[in-house]
Design a protein around this motif. Structure first.
Motif, PDB file in Angstrom:
ATOM      1  N   GLY A   1       0.796  -1.214   0.000  1.00 12.56           N
ATOM      2  CA  GLY A   1       0.000   0.000   0.000  1.00 12.56           C
ATOM      3  C   GLY A   1       0.830   1.264   0.000  1.00 12.56           C
ATOM      4  O   GLY A   1       0.302   2.344  -0.300  1.00 12.56           O
ATOM      5  N   ASP A   2       2.125   1.165   0.318  1.00  9.61           N
ATOM      6  CA  ASP A   2       2.987   2.344   0.295  1.00  9.61           C
ATOM      7  C   ASP A   2       3.133   2.853  -1.135  1.00  9.61           C
ATOM      8  O   ASP A   2       3.285   2.066  -2.073  1.00  9.61           O
ATOM      9  N   THR A   3       3.113   4.161  -1.300  1.00  9.05           N
ATOM     10  CA  THR A   3       3.278   4.798  -2.606  1.00  9.05           C
ATOM     11  C   THR A   3       4.575   5.581  -2.636  1.00  9.05           C
ATOM     12  O   THR A   3       4.855   6.368  -1.727  1.00  9.05           O
ATOM     13  N   LEU A   4       5.370   5.351  -3.675  1.00  6.07           N
ATOM     14  CA  LEU A   4       6.668   5.990  -3.830  1.00  6.07           C
ATOM     15  C   LEU A   4       6.803   6.465  -5.270  1.00  6.07           C
ATOM     16  O   LEU A   4       5.953   6.169  -6.113  1.00  6.07           O
ATOM     17  N   GLU A  15       9.252   8.850 -14.922  1.00  7.63           N
ATOM     18  CA  GLU A  15       8.923   8.891 -13.507  1.00  7.63           C
ATOM     19  C   GLU A  15       7.436   8.630 -13.350  1.00  7.63           C
ATOM     20  O   GLU A  15       6.632   9.063 -14.173  1.00  7.63           O
ATOM     21  N   ALA A  16       7.076   7.914 -12.289  1.00 10.62           N
ATOM     22  CA  ALA A  16       5.667   7.647 -12.042  1.00 10.62           C
ATOM     23  C   ALA A  16       5.484   7.293 -10.580  1.00 10.62           C
ATOM     24  O   ALA A  16       6.399   6.754  -9.935  1.00 10.62           O
ATOM     25  N   ASN A  17       4.324   7.612 -10.038  1.00  8.85           N
ATOM     26  CA  ASN A  17       3.980   7.163  -8.698  1.00  8.85           C
ATOM     27  C   ASN A  17       3.622   5.684  -8.766  1.00  8.85           C
ATOM     28  O   ASN A  17       2.847   5.257  -9.623  1.00  8.85           O
ATOM     29  N   VAL A  18       4.213   4.907  -7.884  1.00 10.17           N
ATOM     30  CA  VAL A  18       4.024   3.461  -7.901  1.00 10.17           C
ATOM     31  C   VAL A  18       3.604   3.012  -6.506  1.00 10.17           C
ATOM     32  O   VAL A  18       4.044   3.559  -5.498  1.00 10.17           O
ATOM     33  N   THR A  19       2.716   2.021  -6.471  1.00 10.20           N
ATOM     34  CA  THR A  19       2.217   1.484  -5.208  1.00 10.20           C
ATOM     35  C   THR A  19       2.702   0.052  -5.044  1.00 10.20           C
ATOM     36  O   THR A  19       2.661  -0.737  -5.996  1.00 10.20           O
ATOM     37  N   LEU A  20       3.192  -0.261  -3.860  1.00 11.54           N
ATOM     38  CA  LEU A  20       3.566  -1.641  -3.563  1.00 11.54           C
ATOM     39  C   LEU A  20       2.293  -2.448  -3.370  1.00 11.54           C
ATOM     40  O   LEU A  20       1.604  -2.308  -2.366  1.00 11.54           O
ATOM     41  N   GLU A  21       2.006  -3.290  -4.351  1.00 14.74           N
ATOM     42  CA  GLU A  21       0.767  -4.063  -4.289  1.00 14.74           C
ATOM     43  C   GLU A  21       0.916  -5.311  -3.433  1.00 14.74           C
ATOM     44  O   GLU A  21      -0.010  -5.695  -2.707  1.00 14.74           O
TER      45      GLU A  21
END
Length: 631
Positions: free
Chosen positions: A334-337, A345-351
């Protein structure tokens, strides 16, 4: 007679030197530079004078001490790059820190290297940081590794001890899939087996360190790889729109058709722009910074990557990765980095965290978080499409970093296994298409049928009961007067999708076609019940977009253990035995719905109870007038 190559005409090979703290990396490099005649003029005299002023013996490690703090702390805290040469070719040595607190610098040093030298102390053997560094070399895709077992002088140049450490090193490297190019016993302080063969170790008949390095094979030059041209900027000059970027790999010519990722737009190169050149430039190659124009004014922008279509990067918004977590805090689902890969570049979420990897034992185990300096196999997801290269096929393009604010918190490599390339699904091949207004309204069809059209999209693992539910639901709806029809693998794979196989890309195309057909059925006023595993969320999202508000997702949520226990066709058994590749839930991912309209669980409720729930949902959401209950 063998003619030696001129080192000045060959691109230098980059060698990263890694190993546990105090195993002698800096001493090795300093002595190697001296023995190959690569020290600057006067450097030896400077070091000797400095040692005399301090009242201590000459330390070869001083050659690489870039900071006074390193001498005070006796540890290397940053990467140092220095040139040396053999008779065969030039080298750039990257001295990477061994202390665990400076692993971030070690990662950055190893990421730019072509090969590695792993230093192991013969007395201490393979230590924690030795294993960690070796694993990171494997993680970063370095497949050429020379191991030097150092400090043989401190154990009397004992062959038995060397052979024991050699066996320990080979065993660990074999476990992570690395075969050392050579394992060389050395005494770095005395220069034994570095540039010259040691007479004090007659039992060793292998190469010296320099000979082992000269035997390494340079990586394929960027020119031989598929075209990768990240767009850095777009300029408007006169009536021209000039795209500017550096050719990172491959090359292109005027007239070539390029595809721009992730937009998936295509156009041909009209010209390569030059300034005050005697003749027009017709081609560009790796390493060149170029400006070029296209024959069509497509919308290409900074961050797009130009390539040839036959060797384009993969388009996806979800991928697997193996990452090394550098931050103090724990990484959790759920963390977004911020993801940085190439110019993008893109915002990515740890699924999901699939496994944590113990770099000591290489054991994989489930984990709920990734701690400081830990390695994990994860699934990452972005909202937008990314153009990605698998690290195994394009090491440079398959590496990424994660950033939190202004801090780099992770580095890793990309794996696109198990997820389809969505490029073809995004491509609109038809042209001159115009929407035609129907003379019948949606409301009129619903009034005639007594219900609105809809897509009841059942998704779940193989064996969850989707087909059984779909057929029962169709029967019940028909009995109640609904116009209903089932689409499943049996009736679409024999006709509409008979040309498709079972690769991730073909499976994605199978679902794309089913989604479009189901949307047309719903537009015609019918209720379509589908029964497909449809494991990828992006494919189901595309089906939802096709049908719009008529789409209703039903998650048939039987757990994997129940589905394996049922296994009516023996598919799970065959997948576990390795007879079926890319089997969902075993060797390929299943992405459960996040917010389905309805969940039924056949592992906890009977088939009839689940059918009742689905039919009740249809009555509540699609019926437009009261109807009698049928048989």
């Amino acid at each position: 007679m063998t003619t030696l190559l001129n080192p000045m005409k060959i691109s230098p090979m980059k060698i990263v030197v890694v190993g546990h703290v105090d195993h002698g990396k800096s001493t090795l490099i300093g002595r190697l530079l001296h023995d190959t005649g690569s020290l600057p003029d006067g450097k030896l005299e400077e070091l000797t004078a400095m040692a005399e002023r301090r009242g201590m013996p000459l330390e070869w490690s001083f050659v690489l001490d870039a900071f006074q703090a390193e001498r005070d702390q006796a540890i290397t805290i940053d990467t140092t790059q220095i040139n040396f040469k053999s008779d065969k070719r030039p080298y750039v040595i990257i001295d990477a820190p061994g202390h665990r607190e400076f692993l971030k610098n070690m990662v950055s040093g190893a990421a730019s290297a072509d090969a590695a030298v792993l230093v192991v102390d013969v007395a201490e053997g393979v230590r924690e940081q030795s294993r960690r560094h070796a694993f990171l070399l494997h993680l970063l895709g370095l497949r050429q590794v020379v191991v030097v077992v150092n400090k043989l002088d401190l154990v009397g140049r004992d062959e038995t001890r060397f052979r024991a450490v050699e066996a320990e090193v080979r065993a660990y490297l074999a476990e992570i899939g690395l075969e050392p190019s050579a394992i060389v016993p050395i005494a770095a302080r005395d220069g034994e087996n570095l540039a010259a063969r040691a007479t004090t170790m007659p039992w060793y008949d292998g190469p010296t360190l320099v000979e082992a390095l000269d035997a390494l094979v340079p990586l394929a030059p960027p020119l031989e790889r598929p075209l990768r041209l990240p767009i850095q900027d777009v300029y408007k000059f006169d009536e021209r729109r000039i795209l500017v970027g550096r050719v990172e790999a491959g090359g292109f010519e005027v007239g070539d058709e390029l595809v721009f990722s992730p937009s998936n737009r295509r156009a041909r190169v009209k010209s390569i722009e030059t300034w005050n050149a005697p003749a027009p430039k017709l081609a560009a190659r790796a390493g060149e910074v170029v400006g070029f124009t296209l024959d069509e004014q497509i919308f290409a922008e900074r961050g797009d990557v130009a390539s040839h279509e036959a060797s384009a990067p993969k388009l996806t918004n979800v991928f697997r990765a193996t990452l090394f977590w550098l931050a103090e805090r724990t990484l959790s689902p759920g963390d977004t980095l911020k993801l940085k890969v190439g110019p993008d570049e893109a915002n990515v979420t740890l699924e999901a965290i699939e496994n944590a990897i113990d770099t000591q034992t290489l054991a994989r185990a489930p984990a709920v978080g990734v701690g400081h300096n830990e390695v994990a196999e994860v699934v990452l997801r972005t909202r937008e499409m990314l153009s990605l290269d698998d690290h195994r096929t394009n090491p440079a393009g398959g590496r990424f970093v994660l950033v939190d604010g202004f801090d780099t918190v992770a580095g890793g490599v990309i794996s696109t296994d198990g997820y389809p390339d969505q490029r073809e699904a995004m491509r609109v091949k038809g042209t001159n298409l115009y929407e035609v207004d129907h003379l019948l309204s949606t409301q009129g069809r619903a009034f005639r049928n007594g219900h609105r059209g809809g897509v009841i999209w059942m998704t779940g693992l193989s064996g969850a009961g989707k087909s059984t539910l779909a057929m029962r639901v169709e029967q019940r709806l028909f009995a109640k007067g609904y116009q209903a029809f089932v689409l499943d693998g049996d009736n679409v794979r024999k006709g509409l999708n008979a040309d498709l196989g079972f690769s991730p890309e073909d499976r994605a195309e199978n679902i794309r076609r089913v989604g479009e057909v189901a949307a047309l059925f719903a537009e015609a006023g019918m209720i379509v019940v589908t029964a497909f595993i449809s494991p990828y969320r992006s494919d189901r999202d595309r089906a939802r977009a096709a049908a719009g508000e008529a789409f209703h997702e039903v998650h048939v949520a039987a757990d994997l253990a129940t589905c394996e226990e049922r296994d009516p066709k023996g598919l799970y058994r065959r997948a576990r035995a390795g007879e079926i590749g890319e089997f969902t839930g075993i060797t390929a991912p299943y992405e459960a719905p996040e917010t389905p309209e309805l969940v039924v669980d056949t592992s906890k409720a009977s088939i009839e109870t689940c059918v009742d729930a689905i039919v009740a949902y249809v009555d509540a959401h699609l019926a437009v007038r009261a109807r009698a209950v049928g048989a």
